[in-house]
Design an enzyme around this catalytic site. Structure first.
Site, mmCIF file in Angstrom:
data_model
loop_
_atom_site.group_PDB
_atom_site.id
_atom_site.type_symbol
_atom_site.label_atom_id
_atom_site.label_comp_id
_atom_site.label_asym_id
_atom_site.label_seq_id
_atom_site.Cartn_x
_atom_site.Cartn_y
_atom_site.Cartn_z
ATOM 1 N N TYR A 1 -0.649 9.676 6.489
ATOM 2 C CA TYR A 1 0.607 9.447 5.767
ATOM 3 C C TYR A 1 1.098 10.657 4.964
ATOM 4 C CZ TYR A 1 -0.508 4.667 7.077
ATOM 5 O OH TYR A 1 -0.807 3.540 7.804
ATOM 6 N N ARG B 1 -3.161 7.901 -0.302
ATOM 7 C CA ARG B 1 -3.770 7.066 0.727
ATOM 8 C C ARG B 1 -3.813 7.797 2.085
ATOM 9 N NH1 ARG B 1 0.029 2.642 3.726
ATOM 10 N NH2 ARG B 1 -1.630 1.593 4.834
ATOM 11 N N ASN C 1 0.804 -1.234 0.000
ATOM 12 C CA ASN C 1 0.000 0.000 0.000
ATOM 13 C C ASN C 1 0.832 1.277 0.000
ATOM 14 O OD1 ASN C 1 -2.622 -1.338 0.108
ATOM 15 N ND2 ASN C 1 -1.995 -1.982 2.148
ATOM 16 N N HIS D 1 8.591 3.536 10.083
ATOM 17 C CA HIS D 1 7.169 3.788 9.885
ATOM 18 C C HIS D 1 6.957 5.288 9.788
ATOM 19 C CE1 HIS D 1 6.356 -0.376 10.657
ATOM 20 N NE2 HIS D 1 7.165 -0.295 11.701
ATOM 21 N N ILE D 2 6.086 5.656 8.895
ATOM 22 C CA ILE D 2 5.752 7.067 8.710
ATOM 23 C C ILE D 2 4.953 7.559 9.923
ATOM 24 C CG2 ILE D 2 4.439 8.658 7.259
ATOM 25 C CD1 ILE D 2 5.011 6.560 4.940
ATOM 26 N N ASN E 1 10.246 -0.150 5.286
ATOM 27 C CA ASN E 1 8.887 0.045 5.777
ATOM 28 C C ASN E 1 8.061 -1.119 5.251
ATOM 29 O OD1 ASN E 1 6.332 0.797 6.512
ATOM 30 N ND2 ASN E 1 6.532 2.914 5.822
ATOM 31 N N ARG F 1 -1.428 4.275 17.609
ATOM 32 C CA ARG F 1 -2.565 3.830 16.792
ATOM 33 C C ARG F 1 -3.178 2.548 17.382
ATOM 34 N NH1 ARG F 1 -0.816 3.936 10.692
ATOM 35 N NH2 ARG F 1 -3.080 3.746 10.458
ATOM 36 N N GLU G 1 14.072 -0.623 10.576
ATOM 37 C CA GLU G 1 12.606 -0.628 10.419
ATOM 38 C C GLU G 1 12.097 0.809 10.510
ATOM 39 O OE1 GLU G 1 10.615 -2.979 13.427
ATOM 40 O OE2 GLU G 1 8.682 -2.034 13.011
HETATM 41 C C1 DQA Z 1 3.080 1.976 8.347
HETATM 42 C C2 DQA Z 1 2.268 1.586 9.591
HETATM 43 C C3 DQA Z 1 1.568 0.254 9.379
HETATM 44 O O1 DQA Z 1 0.827 -0.103 10.537
HETATM 45 C C4 DQA Z 1 0.619 0.333 8.199
HETATM 46 O O2 DQA Z 1 0.032 -0.921 7.966
HETATM 47 C C5 DQA Z 1 1.283 0.849 6.966
HETATM 48 C C6 DQA Z 1 2.220 1.961 7.084
HETATM 49 C C7 DQA Z 1 3.676 3.391 8.488
HETATM 50 O O3 DQA Z 1 4.580 3.708 7.705
HETATM 51 O O4 DQA Z 1 3.235 4.169 9.335
HETATM 52 O O5 DQA Z 1 0.986 0.422 5.867
HETATM 53 O O6 DQA Z 1 4.146 1.057 8.203
#
Ligand code: DQA
Length: 138
Positions: free
Chosen positions: A21, A16, A9, A98-99, A72, A105, A96
């Protein structure tokens, strides 16, 4: 060389859920990163498929010229033992990212299958999370 690897995604960045994001696409952000770090070759790969992400980790993770992988894994972060095994299998360090701040969350996003086998984790700084991971690897 540093590989930025994006999972499911994340091809829809900018489109999205912009409230979570942001509204910037990855291509324009990559241009900025490449301008900012002209001495680092920044490769990019995105896939919505778990197996393709594993293949990419195997392909790049043994390359002598690869100094690290900024990963990511999207929602696979929370589910994929196979990705964790792939990261364990390669010598190249993986950060690792994450945005969003996954810990603010839903509870299901608090668990990561891959954190323990990554060099470190950066989450919650928007797209800047990728840059911070590059800083950690360079
Ligand atoms: C994500 C956080 C994940 O929980 C989510 O499923 C994503 C994006 C982020 O970059 O914040 O697709 O990895």
């Amino acid at each position: 060389m540093i590989l930025i690897l994006n999972g499911p995604n994340l091809n829809l960045l900018g489109v999205r859920e912009p409230g979570i994001y942001g509204s910037r696409g990855m291509e324009s952000y990559l241009d900025e990163l490449r301008r900012r770090y002209p001495d680092i070759e920044i490769e990019y790969y995105q896939s919505n498929h778990e197996g393709a992400l594993i293949d990419k980790l195997h392909e790049v993770g043994f390359r002598e010229d690869c100094q690290g992988i900024v990963f990511n894994a999207g929602a696979y972060t929370h589910t994929s033992l196979a990705l964790a095994d792939a990261i364990s299998a390669i010598p190249t360090p993986v950060v690792e990212v994450h945005i969003s701040n996954v810990h603010s969350r839903e509870e299901i996003r608090h668990r990561s299958m891959i954190s323990a086998v990554c060099r470190g984790v950066i989450a919650g700084f928007g797209l800047d999370s990728y840059r911070l991971a590059i800083e950690a690897l360079r």
